[in-house]
Design an enzyme around this catalytic site. Sequence first.
Site, PDB file in Angstrom:
ATOM      1  N   ASP A  12       0.883  -1.179   0.000  1.00  0.00           N
ATOM      2  CA  ASP A  12       0.000   0.000   0.000  1.00  0.00           C
ATOM      3  C   ASP A  12       0.918   1.226   0.000  1.00  0.00           C
ATOM      4  OD1 ASP A  12      -2.285   1.634   0.223  1.00  0.00           O
ATOM      5  OD2 ASP A  12      -2.152   1.678   2.402  1.00  0.00           O
ATOM      6  N   SER A  13       0.309   2.394  -0.116  1.00  0.00           N
ATOM      7  CA  SER A  13       1.099   3.622  -0.008  1.00  0.00           C
ATOM      8  C   SER A  13       1.590   3.819   1.420  1.00  0.00           C
ATOM      9  CB  SER A  13       0.220   4.814  -0.385  1.00  0.00           C
ATOM     10  OG  SER A  13      -0.899   4.857   0.496  1.00  0.00           O
ATOM     11  N   TYR A  36      -1.039   8.289  -2.234  1.00  0.00           N
ATOM     12  CA  TYR A  36      -1.238   7.865  -3.615  1.00  0.00           C
ATOM     13  C   TYR A  36      -2.476   8.548  -4.202  1.00  0.00           C
ATOM     14  CZ  TYR A  36       2.044   3.855  -4.009  1.00  0.00           C
ATOM     15  OH  TYR A  36       3.147   3.045  -4.126  1.00  0.00           O
ATOM     16  N   GLY A  37      -3.389   8.904  -3.319  1.00  0.00           N
ATOM     17  CA  GLY A  37      -4.712   9.396  -3.725  1.00  0.00           C
ATOM     18  C   GLY A  37      -4.713  10.694  -4.499  1.00  0.00           C
ATOM     19  N   CYS A  61      -4.510  -1.637  -1.758  1.00  0.00           N
ATOM     20  CA  CYS A  61      -4.703  -0.208  -1.980  1.00  0.00           C
ATOM     21  C   CYS A  61      -5.725  -0.031  -3.099  1.00  0.00           C
ATOM     22  CB  CYS A  61      -3.361   0.408  -2.374  1.00  0.00           C
ATOM     23  SG  CYS A  61      -3.470   2.140  -2.850  1.00  0.00           S
ATOM     24  N   ASN A  62      -6.824   0.633  -2.786  1.00  0.00           N
ATOM     25  CA  ASN A  62      -7.861   0.870  -3.794  1.00  0.00           C
ATOM     26  C   ASN A  62      -7.351   1.772  -4.909  1.00  0.00           C
ATOM     27  OD1 ASN A  62     -10.766  -0.025  -2.540  1.00  0.00           O
ATOM     28  ND2 ASN A  62      -9.342   0.570  -0.948  1.00  0.00           N
ATOM     29  N   THR A  63      -6.560   2.772  -4.528  1.00  0.00           N
ATOM     30  CA  THR A  63      -6.093   3.756  -5.504  1.00  0.00           C
ATOM     31  C   THR A  63      -5.193   3.095  -6.547  1.00  0.00           C
ATOM     32  OG1 THR A  63      -6.125   5.366  -3.713  1.00  0.00           O
ATOM     33  CG2 THR A  63      -4.988   6.015  -5.710  1.00  0.00           C
ATOM     34  N   GLU A 101      -2.023   7.587   9.011  1.00  0.00           N
ATOM     35  CA  GLU A 101      -0.555   7.548   8.900  1.00  0.00           C
ATOM     36  C   GLU A 101       0.116   8.044  10.178  1.00  0.00           C
ATOM     37  OE1 GLU A 101       1.714   6.543   6.325  1.00  0.00           O
ATOM     38  OE2 GLU A 101      -0.120   5.479   5.805  1.00  0.00           O
ATOM     39  N   CYS A 111     -11.032   3.005   0.851  1.00  0.00           N
ATOM     40  CA  CYS A 111      -9.589   3.233   0.986  1.00  0.00           C
ATOM     41  C   CYS A 111      -9.165   2.362   2.157  1.00  0.00           C
ATOM     42  CB  CYS A 111      -9.312   4.715   1.277  1.00  0.00           C
ATOM     43  SG  CYS A 111      -7.612   5.045   1.807  1.00  0.00           S
ATOM     44  N   THR A 112      -8.062   1.646   2.001  1.00  0.00           N
ATOM     45  CA  THR A 112      -7.691   0.684   3.043  1.00  0.00           C
ATOM     46  C   THR A 112      -7.239   1.345   4.352  1.00  0.00           C
ATOM     47  OG1 THR A 112      -5.495   0.518   2.011  1.00  0.00           O
ATOM     48  CG2 THR A 112      -7.130  -1.176   1.433  1.00  0.00           C
ATOM     49  N   HIS A 113      -7.016   2.640   4.321  1.00  0.00           N
ATOM     50  CA  HIS A 113      -6.706   3.351   5.570  1.00  0.00           C
ATOM     51  C   HIS A 113      -7.965   3.499   6.447  1.00  0.00           C
ATOM     52  CE1 HIS A 113      -2.969   4.529   3.567  1.00  0.00           C
ATOM     53  NE2 HIS A 113      -2.549   5.073   4.694  1.00  0.00           N
TER      54      HIS A 113
HETATM   55  N1  DGL Z   1      -4.740   3.167   1.187  1.00  0.00           N
HETATM   56  C1  DGL Z   1      -4.876   3.649  -0.120  1.00  0.00           C
HETATM   57  C2  DGL Z   1      -6.183   3.227  -0.784  1.00  0.00           C
HETATM   58  O1  DGL Z   1      -6.761   2.230  -0.421  1.00  0.00           O
HETATM   59  C3  DGL Z   1      -4.432   5.037  -0.511  1.00  0.00           C
HETATM   60  C4  DGL Z   1      -4.222   6.109   0.474  1.00  0.00           C
HETATM   61  C5  DGL Z   1      -3.368   7.219  -0.149  1.00  0.00           C
HETATM   62  O2  DGL Z   1      -2.153   7.028  -0.180  1.00  0.00           O
HETATM   63  O3  DGL Z   1      -3.909   8.195  -0.650  1.00  0.00           O
HETATM   64  O4  DGL Z   1      -6.627   3.855  -1.703  1.00  0.00           O
END
Ligand code: DGL
Length: 276
Positions: A22-23, A54-55, A86-88, A164, A196-198
């Site tokens: 992931d990011s 990453y978003g 990571c979805n992005t 984060e 988003c996995t966060h």
């Molecule tokens: N955790 C990531 C996702 O699922 C991206 C978060 C990010 O870096 O913007 O999209």
Amino acid sequence: MVDTKKVKNNNQTNKRPIGVFDSGVGGLSVLKELHKMLPNEDFVFLADQKYVPYGEKTKQELIKLVYKITDYFIKNHDIKMMVVACNTATCNAIAELRSKYLFPIVGTVPAVKLASKKTRSGTVAVICTPSTSKSVVLKTLIREYCADVEVLNIGCKNLENAVETGELEGLEVNKLLKKYLKGVVNSNTDHLVLGCTHYPFLKETIQKIVGPNVKLLDGGKAIARRSKSLIKSNFLVNKQRKVGETLYFTTSDHSKFSKVATLLMKTIIKAKKIKL
Ligand code: DGL
């Protein structure tokens, strides 16, 4: 095309680890489910924190980053499979990854299909990064599976940053969440997709804001199930009896990652810094 299938499936092959990235620390919400579903597998987790978020990156930037990560996994850890936690990255680069690498790759997409099946009110919402929100993959999922359902597609800037830094509750994150969830609260949304996995790490704070009648959905369990089924169908099951090991890496500050990951995973984690 990188042919990673050149080693025949055998016991040695199956002992290779699964790469998960992931990011940042968000991917740990997926890794948690993978640990539960695949307890005897070994994992290598990489947080590309040098480039978080990453978003807010373009598709081209994301493709470059995920190629680098995959090459690192292959060269340094000889992975047998990869989970894009990571979805992005999935929404912007999964097709490119699958056309370049031959081993099984599991992606993470917002669970809007499930939400549209479950809704009774006819309105669902998805919160995700700006880049996922704008992606063709998400728009196609919504068009194909949510034709009779109203979907609020909400791109959120900076929300991943709360996770984060380990700030899962408190003034700042509440303020941000209230802003993004206004439309959810003011509608008859009954299912909210955490795209988003966060965000699963913010579940309690989110639930307090949207109230008990909105069900929160995330993809962690489904990704773990899919990973298990792919491992089986590709004859890649690690037959070791002991509980598998996970190695943790970050492309940024390893002590910061270790501290937050220890908080999120509720177990002591020591990560190493690597350069890609
Ligand atoms: N955790 C990531 C996702 O699922 C991206 C978060 C990010 O870096 O913007 O999209």
